[in-house]
Design a protein around this motif. Structure first.
Motif, short mmCIF file in Angstrom:
data_model
loop_
_atom_site.label_atom_id
_atom_site.label_comp_id
_atom_site.label_asym_id
_atom_site.label_seq_id
_atom_site.Cartn_x
_atom_site.Cartn_y
_atom_site.Cartn_z
N GLY A 110 -1.77 12.20 -0.07
CA GLY A 110 -1.71 12.12 -1.53
C GLY A 110 -1.10 13.34 -2.16
O GLY A 110 -0.40 14.12 -1.50
N SER B 293 0.91 5.72 -0.32
CA SER B 293 0.25 7.01 -0.36
C SER B 293 0.51 7.65 -1.71
O SER B 293 1.59 7.49 -2.28
N ASN C 228 0.84 -1.20 0.00
CA ASN C 228 0.00 0.00 0.00
C ASN C 228 0.87 1.25 0.00
O ASN C 228 1.82 1.34 0.77
N ASN D 148 -5.01 9.78 -4.21
CA ASN D 148 -5.04 9.53 -2.78
C ASN D 148 -4.12 8.39 -2.37
O ASN D 148 -3.29 8.55 -1.50
N TYR D 149 -4.30 7.23 -2.94
CA TYR D 149 -3.47 6.08 -2.61
C TYR D 149 -3.51 5.09 -3.76
O TYR D 149 -4.35 5.17 -4.64
#
Length: 192
Positions: A61, A40, A38, A183-184
């Protein structure tokens, strides 16, 4: 009276925890399932160093502030491609299952689009299919751009387009109009 009962209940729970309710230690198993990587959106970088001034970074982000938009590259970290504590046979090998990017499109004049990329160990670069943030499928993205006047949050999903490969760099590249937020992004990877 109700407040006093709640305080007594809270005190009872806390005191039973403090006295020492026996709990068995948890033995984590690190060698099951996909590894999830994951990131950012703040890890994304502009396609050219001169466009870096058009990116406003935050902990969650990036926001693009380029009147004509900007191309960004969002690398996926090489960590987490092997199980925790297990050495990889080939540190350049990667086998992604799926990748997702979450964006907010605030531009009413163009659509956000993204695609996967990978740079092989021989130096060749490959790009996957382009997906667009759209109102028709805001949870997975569309294969064609929708009305550019659409604004809102959306995700774009990409499945393993390159197969398992030996690669030095991989990730997403996005064409982000003015006022786009990335955002991600995340990828599920079969451990090597």
């Amino acid at each position: 009276m109700m407040k006093l009962q709640m305080q007594a209940l809270t005190l009872g729970v806390v005191s039973s925890l403090a006295v020492g309710v026996d709990a068995a230690p948890v033995n984590f198993i690190y060698t099951r399932g996909d590894n999830n990587v994951n990131m950012s959106g703040s890890r994304c970088v502009a396609g050219t160093s001169s466009d870096e001034v058009y990116l406003q970074r935050s902990t969650g982000g990036i926001l693009t502030l380029a009147p004509g938009g900007v191309t960004v590259f969002c690398p996926i970290t090489r960590r987490s491609t092997a199980y925790y504590g297990v050495a990889s046979d080939d540190p350049t090998y990667v086998d992604p299952v799926a990748t997702v990017v979450n964006v907010y499109d605030a531009a009413s004049t163009a659509s956000v689009s993204c695609r996967q990329f990978e740079k092989a160990t021989n130096g060749s670069i490959s790009y996957g299919v382009t997906r667009y943030a759209c109102s028709a499928d805001p949870n997975q993205g569309c294969s064609t751009p929708g009305p550019s006047s659409w604004t809102g949050s959306g995700s774009m999903y990409f499945f393993n387009e390159f197969g398992s490969q030996s690669t030095m760099n991989w990730g997403l590249t996005c064409n982000a109009p003015n006022l786009t937020t990335i955002n991600y992004y995340a990828s599920a990877v079969i451990p090597n």
